[in-house]
Design a protein around this motif. Structure first.
Motif, PDB file in Angstrom:
ATOM      1  N   ILE A 182       0.852  -1.188   0.000  1.00 11.88           N
ATOM      2  CA  ILE A 182       0.000   0.000   0.000  1.00 11.88           C
ATOM      3  C   ILE A 182       0.885   1.234   0.000  1.00 11.88           C
ATOM      4  N   THR A 183       0.326   2.326  -0.484  1.00 12.65           N
ATOM      5  CA  THR A 183       0.992   3.618  -0.421  1.00 12.65           C
ATOM      6  C   THR A 183       0.155   4.508   0.488  1.00 12.65           C
ATOM      7  N   ILE A 184       0.833   5.176   1.412  1.00 11.32           N
ATOM      8  CA  ILE A 184       0.171   6.072   2.349  1.00 11.32           C
ATOM      9  C   ILE A 184       0.768   7.457   2.148  1.00 11.32           C
TER      10      ILE A 184
ATOM     11  N   ILE B 242       3.912  11.773   8.153  1.00 14.99           N
ATOM     12  CA  ILE B 242       3.657  10.549   8.911  1.00 14.99           C
ATOM     13  C   ILE B 242       4.799  10.320   9.894  1.00 14.99           C
ATOM     14  N   SER B 243       4.452  10.095  11.171  1.00 15.44           N
ATOM     15  CA  SER B 243       5.491   9.803  12.163  1.00 15.44           C
ATOM     16  C   SER B 243       5.404   8.374  12.687  1.00 15.44           C
ATOM     17  N   ALA B 244       4.246   7.705  12.515  1.00 19.11           N
ATOM     18  CA  ALA B 244       4.111   6.317  12.973  1.00 19.11           C
ATOM     19  C   ALA B 244       2.962   5.645  12.233  1.00 19.11           C
ATOM     20  N   ILE B 245       3.111   4.332  12.031  1.00 17.44           N
ATOM     21  CA  ILE B 245       2.064   3.518  11.416  1.00 17.44           C
ATOM     22  C   ILE B 245       1.893   2.267  12.265  1.00 17.44           C
TER      23      ILE B 245
ATOM     24  N   LEU C 299      -5.802   0.410  10.176  1.00 18.65           N
ATOM     25  CA  LEU C 299      -4.525   1.079   9.989  1.00 18.65           C
ATOM     26  C   LEU C 299      -4.576   2.393  10.742  1.00 18.65           C
ATOM     27  N   GLU C 300      -3.673   2.577  11.683  1.00 15.96           N
ATOM     28  CA  GLU C 300      -3.583   3.836  12.415  1.00 15.96           C
ATOM     29  C   GLU C 300      -2.358   4.589  11.937  1.00 15.96           C
ATOM     30  N   ILE C 301      -2.577   5.851  11.613  1.00 19.37           N
ATOM     31  CA  ILE C 301      -1.500   6.706  11.147  1.00 19.37           C
ATOM     32  C   ILE C 301      -1.385   7.869  12.118  1.00 19.37           C
ATOM     33  N   GLN C 302      -0.179   8.070  12.645  1.00 17.13           N
ATOM     34  CA  GLN C 302       0.055   9.214  13.525  1.00 17.13           C
ATOM     35  C   GLN C 302       0.837  10.250  12.740  1.00 17.13           C
TER      36      GLN C 302
ATOM     37  N   ARG D  80      -1.498  13.704  16.075  1.00 17.51           N
ATOM     38  CA  ARG D  80      -2.875  13.280  15.815  1.00 17.51           C
ATOM     39  C   ARG D  80      -2.868  11.871  15.224  1.00 17.51           C
ATOM     40  N   VAL D  81      -3.863  11.075  15.599  1.00 12.41           N
ATOM     41  CA  VAL D  81      -3.962   9.694  15.129  1.00 12.41           C
ATOM     42  C   VAL D  81      -5.221   9.551  14.287  1.00 12.41           C
ATOM     43  N   PHE D  82      -5.059   8.942  13.098  1.00 11.08           N
ATOM     44  CA  PHE D  82      -6.158   8.717  12.170  1.00 11.08           C
ATOM     45  C   PHE D  82      -6.276   7.228  11.933  1.00 11.08           C
TER      46      PHE D  82
END
Length: 96
Positions: free
Chosen positions: A32-34, A40-43, A79-82, A87-89
């Motif tokens: 996947i591409t994010i 992005i600082s964390a996945i 999938l959590e993206i920080q 902020r976390v999405f």
């Protein structure tokens, strides 16, 4: 009796990630591409039982990343993206 007034209710629009991150392809097979408007600082990836199956941090936040998925991952994941502001999405990810 319970009375509720002036109580804000969160709707689906309140959790819209479209303005922050995109994840493609979704459904995914091998990678996947994010990418997004913030860095992005964390996945982190969780399975449906809440078990953490993947986690990575970036010392220097980045705008876009391609993530290779493991062959044994099939099904629905979260999938959590920080971002770099903390902020976390959360995005649903289907892996075929």
């Amino acid at each position: 009796m319970i009375q509720v007034s002036n109580c804000p209710v969160a709707g689906l629009g309140d959790f819209d990630n479209k303005n922050h991150f995109s994840v493609y392809p979704n459904p995914a097979q091998s990678s996947i591409t994010i990418g997004g408007t913030t860095k992005i600082s964390a996945i982190t990836i969780y399975n449906l039982t809440g078990q953490k199956v993947f986690e990575t941090y970036y010392k220097h936040p980045i705008s876009e990343i391609q993530l290779t998925l493991k062959d044994e991952w099939n099904g629905l994941y979260y999938l959590e993206i920080q971002d770099s502001d903390g902020r976390v999405f959360s995005i649903k990810l289907v892996i075929e």
